[in-house]
Design a protein around this motif. Structure first.
Motif, short mmCIF file in Angstrom:
data_model
loop_
_atom_site.label_atom_id
_atom_site.label_comp_id
_atom_site.label_asym_id
_atom_site.label_seq_id
_atom_site.Cartn_x
_atom_site.Cartn_y
_atom_site.Cartn_z
N SER A 2 6.45 -6.21 3.30
CA SER A 2 5.48 -5.30 3.92
C SER A 2 5.35 -5.56 5.42
O SER A 2 5.58 -6.68 5.89
CB SER A 2 4.11 -5.44 3.25
N GLU A 3 4.97 -4.52 6.14
CA GLU A 3 4.84 -4.59 7.59
C GLU A 3 3.61 -3.79 8.01
O GLU A 3 3.51 -2.60 7.72
CB GLU A 3 6.09 -4.02 8.24
N VAL A 4 2.69 -4.44 8.69
CA VAL A 4 1.52 -3.76 9.24
C VAL A 4 1.88 -3.29 10.65
O VAL A 4 2.08 -4.09 11.55
CB VAL A 4 0.28 -4.69 9.27
N VAL A 5 1.98 -1.98 10.83
CA VAL A 5 2.53 -1.45 12.08
C VAL A 5 1.49 -1.28 13.18
O VAL A 5 1.82 -1.26 14.36
CB VAL A 5 3.26 -0.12 11.86
N GLY A 6 0.21 -1.13 12.80
CA GLY A 6 -0.81 -0.93 13.82
C GLY A 6 -2.07 -0.32 13.24
O GLY A 6 -2.23 -0.25 12.02
N GLY A 7 -2.95 0.10 14.13
CA GLY A 7 -4.24 0.62 13.72
C GLY A 7 -4.63 1.88 14.47
O GLY A 7 -4.35 2.01 15.67
N LYS A 48 6.48 6.01 10.62
CA LYS A 48 6.54 6.56 9.27
C LYS A 48 5.94 5.59 8.24
O LYS A 48 6.65 5.10 7.32
CB LYS A 48 7.98 6.92 8.89
N PRO A 49 4.64 5.30 8.34
CA PRO A 49 4.02 4.38 7.38
C PRO A 49 4.02 4.97 5.96
O PRO A 49 4.00 6.18 5.77
CB PRO A 49 2.60 4.21 7.91
N ASP A 50 4.03 4.06 5.00
CA ASP A 50 3.99 4.44 3.59
C ASP A 50 2.58 4.38 3.01
O ASP A 50 2.30 5.04 2.01
CB ASP A 50 4.88 3.48 2.78
N VAL A 51 1.72 3.57 3.63
CA VAL A 51 0.39 3.30 3.09
C VAL A 51 -0.62 3.33 4.22
O VAL A 51 -0.32 2.88 5.34
CB VAL A 51 0.33 1.91 2.41
N ALA A 52 -1.81 3.85 3.94
CA ALA A 52 -2.93 3.79 4.88
C ALA A 52 -4.09 3.05 4.22
O ALA A 52 -4.55 3.47 3.15
CB ALA A 52 -3.37 5.18 5.32
N VAL A 53 -4.52 1.96 4.82
CA VAL A 53 -5.73 1.25 4.39
C VAL A 53 -6.85 1.70 5.31
O VAL A 53 -6.77 1.47 6.53
CB VAL A 53 -5.54 -0.28 4.44
N VAL A 54 -7.87 2.33 4.76
CA VAL A 54 -8.88 3.02 5.57
C VAL A 54 -10.24 2.36 5.38
O VAL A 54 -10.79 2.33 4.26
CB VAL A 54 -8.97 4.51 5.20
N PHE A 55 -10.79 1.82 6.46
CA PHE A 55 -12.16 1.29 6.47
C PHE A 55 -13.07 2.43 6.93
O PHE A 55 -12.90 2.97 8.03
CB PHE A 55 -12.27 0.11 7.43
N TYR A 56 -14.05 2.76 6.10
CA TYR A 56 -14.90 3.92 6.38
C TYR A 56 -16.25 3.70 5.72
O TYR A 56 -16.49 2.68 5.05
CB TYR A 56 -14.24 5.19 5.83
N ASN A 57 -17.16 4.65 5.89
CA ASN A 57 -18.45 4.60 5.20
C ASN A 57 -18.64 5.86 4.40
O ASN A 57 -18.36 6.97 4.85
CB ASN A 57 -19.61 4.41 6.18
N ASP A 58 -19.11 5.69 3.18
CA ASP A 58 -19.40 6.80 2.28
C ASP A 58 -20.74 7.43 2.67
O ASP A 58 -21.70 6.74 3.02
CB ASP A 58 -19.46 6.28 0.85
N HIS A 59 -20.81 8.77 2.62
CA HIS A 59 -22.00 9.49 3.05
C HIS A 59 -22.79 10.05 1.86
O HIS A 59 -23.23 11.20 1.88
CB HIS A 59 -21.62 10.63 4.00
N ILE A 182 2.58 -0.30 6.61
CA ILE A 182 1.15 -0.08 6.38
C ILE A 182 0.47 0.19 7.71
O ILE A 182 0.69 -0.53 8.69
CB ILE A 182 0.51 -1.30 5.70
N VAL A 183 -0.36 1.23 7.76
CA VAL A 183 -1.18 1.51 8.93
C VAL A 183 -2.65 1.34 8.55
O VAL A 183 -3.06 1.69 7.44
CB VAL A 183 -0.91 2.92 9.49
N ILE A 184 -3.42 0.77 9.45
CA ILE A 184 -4.84 0.54 9.25
C ILE A 184 -5.63 1.64 9.96
O ILE A 184 -5.32 2.00 11.10
CB ILE A 184 -5.27 -0.83 9.81
N PHE A 185 -6.66 2.16 9.31
CA PHE A 185 -7.59 3.09 9.94
C PHE A 185 -8.99 2.48 9.99
O PHE A 185 -9.43 1.86 9.01
CB PHE A 185 -7.70 4.40 9.14
#
Length: 283
Positions: A2-7, A48-59, A182-185
């Motif tokens: 795996s490779e974390v490409v950025g945010g 061309k990321p395969d996965v997005a890990v998304v930090f967010y808040n539920d409303h 993997i890209v981080i949001f």
């Protein structure tokens, strides 16, 4: 491996979804914000990321004031967008990634975090709007792992706790042994308040402090506790916690590729930042 490409860090104002639906991207009110996504589109096209890990808040979609987890991780096979009526309307679910979700959950529990695990989960504008901004053709080429942070019901987690959560997620991604990018949001904010006597509150100085330090010195954002941030940035500006956690997940040496700040969008200080993981941390 795996490779974390950025945010990618961006506001998730539901009105953005309305602007997309109405085709207002070149309207003078919206154009300065949408123009900030050119570098992000180029970055995603290149990496061309395969996965997005998304930090967010539920409303209030999955969790409400009577049941509000501090942290929750989705482990669902897919995530349907069921917004509260303000954002984009689309009926296709976003594909999940249960294998990676459970790997993250098990890893962060070993790091002394206690997330709620959600084998069924829906998402709102906090995920949908950033995805539509990142991939405006509507084709989302990534599998989603959502990480929800409580920014609504006190007591809220501290900035340091969120940063440490992000670092724990980053360690989990480092140990993920599949050949995937993997890209981080981090989504939400920046400063805004939607209710009360301070409705419309925007703190440009605090926002620019966050933007200035996000890449080179994220720990500078930990000097304010959660109530300080509410005072500085407004009751919804505390969504910066999502950015702080996402920054923690970028464990390599990062550099800023692009930053955009536009005031106001729907009484919100809207911002976008693109960080590249210079060392391209690999498992």
């Amino acid at each position: 491996m795996s490779e974390v490409v950025g945010g990618i860090f961006t506001s998730h104002v539901p009105g953005i979804g309305g602007a997309i639906t109405k085709g207002l991207q070149h309207d003078p009110y919206w154009k300065p914000f949408f123009d900030g996504f050119g570098p992000i589109h180029a970055f995603l096209q290149r990496e061309k990321p395969d996965v997005a890990v998304v930090f967010y808040n539920d409303h209030g979609l999955n969790f409400f004031l009577d049941k509000m987890p501090t942290f929750a991780v989705g482990a669902a096979p897919d995530y349907r967008h069921e917004d509260e009526g303000w954002g984009i309307a689309f009926d296709r679910p976003m594909p999940g990634y249960p294998d990676l979700s459970w790997h993250i959950i098990e890893s962060i529990v070993n790091d002394e975090f206690d997330p709620v695990t959600c084998q069924t989960m829906t998402v709102d504008h906090a995920v949908a709007v950033p995805f539509e901004l990142a991939w405006p053709d509507g084709d989302f080429p990534v599998k989603l792992v959502p990480v929800a942070i409580n920014t609504v019901q006190h007591p809220l987690p501290s900035p340091k706790r969120c940063y440490d959560l992000g670092k724990a997620v980053g360690r989990a991604l480092e140990s993920w042994d599949r050949d995937e990018k993997i890209v981080i949001f981090g989504t939400g904010g920046l400063s805004h308040q939607l209710e009360g006597g301070r409705a419309g509150h925007i703190n440009v100085d605090y926002d620019k402090f966050c933007l200035r330090n996000l890449a080179p010195d994220p720990e500078a954002l930990l000097q304010h506790d959660t109530l300080d941030i509410v005072e500085l940035a407004g009751s919804q500006g505390v969504e910066i916690l999502n950015w702080i956690a996402a920054r923690g997940a970028l464990r390599g040496s990062v550099r800023e590729l692009a930053s955009n700040y536009h005031v106001p969008i729907s009484n919100t200080a809207a911002a976008t930042v693109l960080l590249e993981n210079r060392e391209k941390v690999r498992a």
